[in-house]
Design an enzyme around this catalytic site. Structure first.
Site, PDB file in Angstrom:
ATOM      1  N   ASP A  99       0.793  -1.238   0.000  1.00 45.14           N
ATOM      2  CA  ASP A  99       0.000   0.000   0.000  1.00 45.14           C
ATOM      3  C   ASP A  99       0.820   1.280   0.000  1.00 45.14           C
ATOM      4  O   ASP A  99       0.371   2.314   0.487  1.00 45.14           O
ATOM      5  CB  ASP A  99      -0.925  -0.015   1.231  1.00 45.14           C
ATOM      6  CG  ASP A  99      -0.171  -0.307   2.513  1.00 45.14           C
ATOM      7  OD1 ASP A  99       1.061  -0.082   2.534  1.00 45.14           O
ATOM      8  OD2 ASP A  99      -0.804  -0.750   3.493  1.00 45.14           O
ATOM      9  N   GLU A 121      -0.323  -9.102  -0.957  1.00 51.14           N
ATOM     10  CA  GLU A 121      -0.866  -8.537   0.297  1.00 51.14           C
ATOM     11  C   GLU A 121      -2.094  -7.681  -0.026  1.00 51.14           C
ATOM     12  O   GLU A 121      -2.217  -6.525   0.375  1.00 51.14           O
ATOM     13  CB  GLU A 121       0.184  -7.731   1.067  1.00 51.14           C
ATOM     14  CG  GLU A 121      -0.196  -7.521   2.527  1.00 51.14           C
ATOM     15  CD  GLU A 121       0.880  -6.790   3.328  1.00 51.14           C
ATOM     16  OE1 GLU A 121       1.847  -7.448   3.745  1.00 51.14           O
ATOM     17  OE2 GLU A 121       0.757  -5.590   3.535  1.00 51.14           O
ATOM     18  N   GLU A 135      -2.043   5.086   3.048  1.00 49.15           N
ATOM     19  CA  GLU A 135      -1.992   3.679   2.631  1.00 49.15           C
ATOM     20  C   GLU A 135      -3.360   3.063   2.351  1.00 49.15           C
ATOM     21  O   GLU A 135      -3.502   2.236   1.446  1.00 49.15           O
ATOM     22  CB  GLU A 135      -1.243   2.843   3.673  1.00 49.15           C
ATOM     23  CG  GLU A 135       0.253   3.133   3.774  1.00 49.15           C
ATOM     24  CD  GLU A 135       0.595   4.325   4.646  1.00 49.15           C
ATOM     25  OE1 GLU A 135      -0.329   4.972   5.209  1.00 49.15           O
ATOM     26  OE2 GLU A 135       1.787   4.652   4.763  1.00 49.15           O
ATOM     27  N   HIS A 211       6.746   5.238  12.934  1.00 49.72           N
ATOM     28  CA  HIS A 211       7.032   6.024  11.721  1.00 49.72           C
ATOM     29  C   HIS A 211       5.801   6.531  10.995  1.00 49.72           C
ATOM     30  O   HIS A 211       5.906   7.411  10.133  1.00 49.72           O
ATOM     31  CB  HIS A 211       7.860   5.200  10.738  1.00 49.72           C
ATOM     32  CG  HIS A 211       7.071   4.139  10.034  1.00 49.72           C
ATOM     33  ND1 HIS A 211       6.335   4.404   8.903  1.00 49.72           N
ATOM     34  CD2 HIS A 211       6.879   2.826  10.293  1.00 49.72           C
ATOM     35  CE1 HIS A 211       5.734   3.283   8.509  1.00 49.72           C
ATOM     36  NE2 HIS A 211       6.031   2.329   9.335  1.00 49.72           N
ATOM     37  N   ARG A 213       2.861   8.165   9.082  1.00 50.26           N
ATOM     38  CA  ARG A 213       2.644   9.569   8.741  1.00 50.26           C
ATOM     39  C   ARG A 213       1.595  10.223   9.637  1.00 50.26           C
ATOM     40  O   ARG A 213       1.770  11.355  10.090  1.00 50.26           O
ATOM     41  CB  ARG A 213       2.228   9.637   7.267  1.00 50.26           C
ATOM     42  CG  ARG A 213       2.048  11.002   6.678  1.00 50.26           C
ATOM     43  CD  ARG A 213       1.873  10.890   5.169  1.00 50.26           C
ATOM     44  NE  ARG A 213       3.162  10.763   4.515  1.00 50.26           N
ATOM     45  CZ  ARG A 213       3.820  11.760   3.939  1.00 50.26           C
ATOM     46  NH1 ARG A 213       3.310  12.967   3.923  1.00 50.26           N
ATOM     47  NH2 ARG A 213       4.978  11.567   3.365  1.00 50.26           N
ATOM     48  N   HIS A 244      13.502   5.193  12.409  1.00 47.23           N
ATOM     49  CA  HIS A 244      13.335   5.348  10.946  1.00 47.23           C
ATOM     50  C   HIS A 244      14.192   6.525  10.459  1.00 47.23           C
ATOM     51  O   HIS A 244      14.390   7.491  11.195  1.00 47.23           O
ATOM     52  CB  HIS A 244      11.847   5.612  10.693  1.00 47.23           C
ATOM     53  CG  HIS A 244      11.400   5.491   9.270  1.00 47.23           C
ATOM     54  ND1 HIS A 244      11.762   6.387   8.299  1.00 47.23           N
ATOM     55  CD2 HIS A 244      10.601   4.593   8.651  1.00 47.23           C
ATOM     56  CE1 HIS A 244      11.211   6.050   7.143  1.00 47.23           C
ATOM     57  NE2 HIS A 244      10.503   4.954   7.334  1.00 47.23           N
TER      58      HIS A 244
HETATM   59  C1  UD1 Z   1       6.853   4.856   3.466  1.00 52.89           C
HETATM   60  C2  UD1 Z   1       5.437   4.478   3.024  1.00 52.89           C
HETATM   61  C3  UD1 Z   1       4.708   3.773   4.163  1.00 52.89           C
HETATM   62  C4  UD1 Z   1       5.514   2.630   4.738  1.00 52.89           C
HETATM   63  C5  UD1 Z   1       6.905   3.114   5.101  1.00 52.89           C
HETATM   64  C6  UD1 Z   1       7.750   1.961   5.570  1.00 52.89           C
HETATM   65  C7  UD1 Z   1       4.227   5.939   1.465  1.00 52.89           C
HETATM   66  C8  UD1 Z   1       3.423   7.164   1.309  1.00 52.89           C
HETATM   67  N1  UD1 Z   1       4.703   5.683   2.686  1.00 52.89           N
HETATM   68  O1  UD1 Z   1       6.714   5.836   4.483  1.00 52.89           O
HETATM   69  O2  UD1 Z   1       3.463   3.272   3.687  1.00 52.89           O
HETATM   70  O3  UD1 Z   1       4.858   2.144   5.896  1.00 52.89           O
HETATM   71  O4  UD1 Z   1       7.511   3.703   3.948  1.00 52.89           O
HETATM   72  O5  UD1 Z   1       8.883   2.392   6.259  1.00 52.89           O
HETATM   73  O6  UD1 Z   1       4.452   5.248   0.500  1.00 52.89           O
HETATM   74  N2  UD1 Z   1      14.436   8.272   4.286  1.00 52.89           N
HETATM   75  C9  UD1 Z   1      15.793   8.183   4.135  1.00 52.89           C
HETATM   76  N3  UD1 Z   1      16.357   6.986   3.791  1.00 52.89           N
HETATM   77  C10 UD1 Z   1      15.609   5.856   3.606  1.00 52.89           C
HETATM   78  C11 UD1 Z   1      14.229   5.943   3.782  1.00 52.89           C
HETATM   79  C12 UD1 Z   1      13.646   7.156   4.099  1.00 52.89           C
HETATM   80  O7  UD1 Z   1      16.500   9.176   4.306  1.00 52.89           O
HETATM   81  O8  UD1 Z   1      16.178   4.813   3.308  1.00 52.89           O
HETATM   82  C13 UD1 Z   1      13.821   9.581   4.634  1.00 52.89           C
HETATM   83  C14 UD1 Z   1      13.829  10.571   3.464  1.00 52.89           C
HETATM   84  O9  UD1 Z   1      14.031  11.859   3.964  1.00 52.89           O
HETATM   85  C15 UD1 Z   1      12.412  10.438   2.911  1.00 52.89           C
HETATM   86  C16 UD1 Z   1      11.631  10.225   4.183  1.00 52.89           C
HETATM   87  O10 UD1 Z   1      12.454   9.382   4.980  1.00 52.89           O
HETATM   88  O11 UD1 Z   1      12.011  11.583   2.186  1.00 52.89           O
HETATM   89  C17 UD1 Z   1      10.262   9.645   4.020  1.00 52.89           C
HETATM   90  O12 UD1 Z   1      10.242   8.512   3.156  1.00 52.89           O
HETATM   91  P1  UD1 Z   1       8.846   8.071   2.466  1.00 52.89           P
HETATM   92  O13 UD1 Z   1       9.054   6.802   1.717  1.00 52.89           O
HETATM   93  O14 UD1 Z   1       8.248   9.212   1.733  1.00 52.89           O
HETATM   94  O15 UD1 Z   1       7.883   7.855   3.704  1.00 52.89           O
HETATM   95  P2  UD1 Z   1       7.901   6.793   4.879  1.00 52.89           P
HETATM   96  O16 UD1 Z   1       7.416   7.506   6.094  1.00 52.89           O
HETATM   97  O17 UD1 Z   1       9.194   6.093   4.905  1.00 52.89           O
HETATM   98  N1  UDP Z   2      12.477  -3.761  10.315  1.00 51.52           N
HETATM   99  C1  UDP Z   2      13.840  -3.857  10.032  1.00 51.52           C
HETATM  100  N2  UDP Z   2      14.716  -3.069  10.751  1.00 51.52           N
HETATM  101  C2  UDP Z   2      14.298  -2.224  11.713  1.00 51.52           C
HETATM  102  C3  UDP Z   2      12.904  -2.130  11.975  1.00 51.52           C
HETATM  103  C4  UDP Z   2      12.026  -2.907  11.250  1.00 51.52           C
HETATM  104  O1  UDP Z   2      14.261  -4.623   9.183  1.00 51.52           O
HETATM  105  O2  UDP Z   2      15.137  -1.542  12.316  1.00 51.52           O
HETATM  106  C5  UDP Z   2      11.548  -4.587   9.512  1.00 51.52           C
HETATM  107  C6  UDP Z   2      10.502  -5.356  10.276  1.00 51.52           C
HETATM  108  O3  UDP Z   2      10.968  -6.630  10.641  1.00 51.52           O
HETATM  109  C7  UDP Z   2       9.351  -5.451   9.276  1.00 51.52           C
HETATM  110  C8  UDP Z   2       9.517  -4.211   8.415  1.00 51.52           C
HETATM  111  O4  UDP Z   2      10.795  -3.679   8.714  1.00 51.52           O
HETATM  112  O5  UDP Z   2       9.516  -6.580   8.425  1.00 51.52           O
HETATM  113  C9  UDP Z   2       8.460  -3.185   8.702  1.00 51.52           C
HETATM  114  O6  UDP Z   2       8.764  -2.018   8.019  1.00 51.52           O
HETATM  115  P1  UDP Z   2       8.190  -0.604   8.399  1.00 51.52           P
HETATM  116  O7  UDP Z   2       7.840  -0.586   9.842  1.00 51.52           O
HETATM  117  O8  UDP Z   2       9.170   0.405   7.898  1.00 51.52           O
HETATM  118  O9  UDP Z   2       6.908  -0.478   7.470  1.00 51.52           O
HETATM  119  P2  UDP Z   2       5.395  -0.973   7.570  1.00 51.52           P
HETATM  120  O10 UDP Z   2       5.374  -2.450   7.759  1.00 51.52           O
HETATM  121  O11 UDP Z   2       4.760  -0.215   8.685  1.00 51.52           O
HETATM  122  O12 UDP Z   2       4.821  -0.549   6.255  1.00 51.52           O
END
Ligand code: UD1
Ligand code: UDP
Length: 382
Positions: A99, A121, A135, A211, A213, A244
């Site tokens: 999602d 999923e 999502e 994490h 939003r 995160h």
């Molecule tokens: C995204 C997904 C969310 C998912 C989550 C898992 C959307 C809208 N959101 O949210 O559904 O649950 O991923 O973790 O698709 N960043 C880094 N390095 C990384 C990853 C993220 O620096 O490797 C920082 C960046 O500044 C980036 C910000 O995190 O702009 C947000 O990343 P983004 O993918 O937009 O949103 P998440 O909150 O990670």
């Molecule tokens: N996870 C990981 N390292 C961490 C925290 C979580 O590998 O430090 C894994 C966790 O086991 C799970 C996945 O990340 O499989 C969940 O990801 P996240 O919480 O970012 O996203 P969501 O599932 O909420 O979309």
């Protein structure tokens, strides 16, 4: 001679990568299909951690992540990159997961090319447009576009049927996260992250991730304040918070919990470290989706910092409880598990509503059946 059908997986964030990795491997093992892997890299470092761990080298990497990226900007960059990849690869089927923005972008780009879409999923719902945001809408829109729905549970299948999806194109497969877990948790595991090796074995460990939003700002701050109070009131505990990389999350967490005793704030852990840390922990406090699915098989209580969940199976199994986003309730519910052994034991039961570790195989069989390469439909999980 006709070439085997080409299946392109598209993913971009950490959780998608963890859950798609076993499927990529299973697709590659099929003699009847060709496999192409395309990552948007909506996450950069957190995606690369997973690709390295599972030894997956993408065929296409759109490298779209920007710091503090917006929803519109991320979607726009994903769609632009995917247009080029579709023109080059011309896949016969696209697989997206879950999602995220990458999920929806992948499905939309495939639809515009009239390419069939498989949604892994599929069918998770809260029925609240903004919970989780964005999502819930990403997965509903993806469901509208999908030609094959891989529902992890019968609950998810029933949601799709209620929305008018034909049962013929829904497969109940289990969740591929259980396939991944089968390979990561080991009794004799040694942590890669050096700080995890320094944890005090005499203390009970609370593992935290936050994490979402819709939790940015006050809800995450409330959870952090509750954690701070718990550490003061229950001295035999320590907290490992895998923070995160999103700067919006990090600012709040470090402002409240930075520098405190018995709190370890670490950057995202590789999945093997994280899974084995949970396996050795006392309880988990989180707003993550995947974490709710993993905990029942690890037999660890998860207190979910949200007001609703699209994963009612884990709540029914007894290992997951919603504790909302108010400081007082988060504090009280966590304290209860730390002090009431009966309450703790009731939640710490290893049950597994999410699969038997063979979801990926079922999905590959369903795809082969879809292309007429297999006589029988795979049996549903459960
Ligand atoms: C995204 C997904 C969310 C998912 C989550 C898992 C959307 C809208 N959101 O949210 O559904 O649950 O991923 O973790 O698709 N960043 C880094 N390095 C990384 C990853 C993220 O620096 O490797 C920082 C960046 O500044 C980036 C910000 O995190 O702009 C947000 O990343 P983004 O993918 O937009 O949103 P998440 O909150 O990670
Ligand atoms: N996870 C990981 N390292 C961490 C925290 C979580 O590998 O430090 C894994 C966790 O086991 C799970 C996945 O990340 O499989 C969940 O990801 P996240 O919480 O970012 O996203 P969501 O599932 O909420 O979309």
């Amino acid at each position: 001679m006709n070439l085997p059908p080409k299946v392109m997986t598209i993913f971009g964030t950490r959780p998608e990568a963890i859950k798609m990795a076993p499927l990529v491997k299973a697709l590659q093992a099929s003699q009847h299909l060709r496999t192409v892997t395309c990552v948007t890299a909506q996450h950069r470092e957190m995606l690369d951690q997973v690709l390295d761990l599972f030894a997956i080298t993408p065929d296409h990497d759109l490298d779209i992540m920007r710091q503090r990226q917006s929803l519109n900007g991320t979607l726009r960059r994903a769609l632009a990159g995917l247009e080029t990849v579709f023109a080059e690869e011309r896949p016969d089927l696209v697989l997206v997961h879950g999602d995220t923005l990458t999920t929806f972008a992948g499905a939309l780009a495939a639809f515009y090319q009239k390419t069939p879409i498989g949604h892994v999923e599929a069918g998770l719902r809260t029925f609240d447009k903004y919970l989780p945001y964005p999502e819930e809408i990403n997965r509903r829109l993806t469901g509208v576009l999908a030609d094959l729905h891989f529902a992890p549970t019968s609950v998810a299948r029933d949601h799709l049927i209620a929305e008018g999806v034909s049962p013929d194109i829904i497969y109940v497969t289990g969740n591929t996260v259980i396939d991944a877990l089968r390979t990561t948790v080991k009794d004799d595991y040694s942590f890669v992250c050096p700080e995890l090796r320094q944890l005090d074995p005499a203390l009970r460990t609370i593992v935290v991730t936050l994490h979402r939003r819709e939790n940015w700002g006050e809800p995450i701050a409330a959870a952090c304040r509750a954690i701070k109070r718990l550490l003061q009131d229950v001295p035999d505990t320590q907290v490992v918070f895998a923070v995160h990389l999103n700067p919006v999350v990090r600012e709040t967490v470090y402002a409240i919990l930075g520098g405190l005793e018995r709190v370890l704030l670490v950057d995202p852990l590789i999945a093997t470290d994280y899974h084995n840390l949970v396996a050795r922990s006392y309880l988990v406090l989180s707003d993550s989706g995947g974490v709710q699915e993993e905990a029942p098989s690890l037999g660890k209580p998860v207190l979910v910092v949200r007001t609703v969940t699209e994963r009612p199976e884990a709540v029914a199994a007894g290992t997951v409880r919603l504790v909302g986003v108010e400081e007082e309730n988060i504090y009280n519910e966590t304290l209860n598990l730390l002090t009431d052994q009966t309450a703790y034991q009731q939640m710490a039961q290893a049950k597994n509503p999410y699969g038997d570790g063979f979801a990926s195989e079922r999905i590959v069989q369903a795809i082969e059946y879809y292309f007429g390469l297999r006589d029988a439909r795979p049996a549903d999980y459960l």
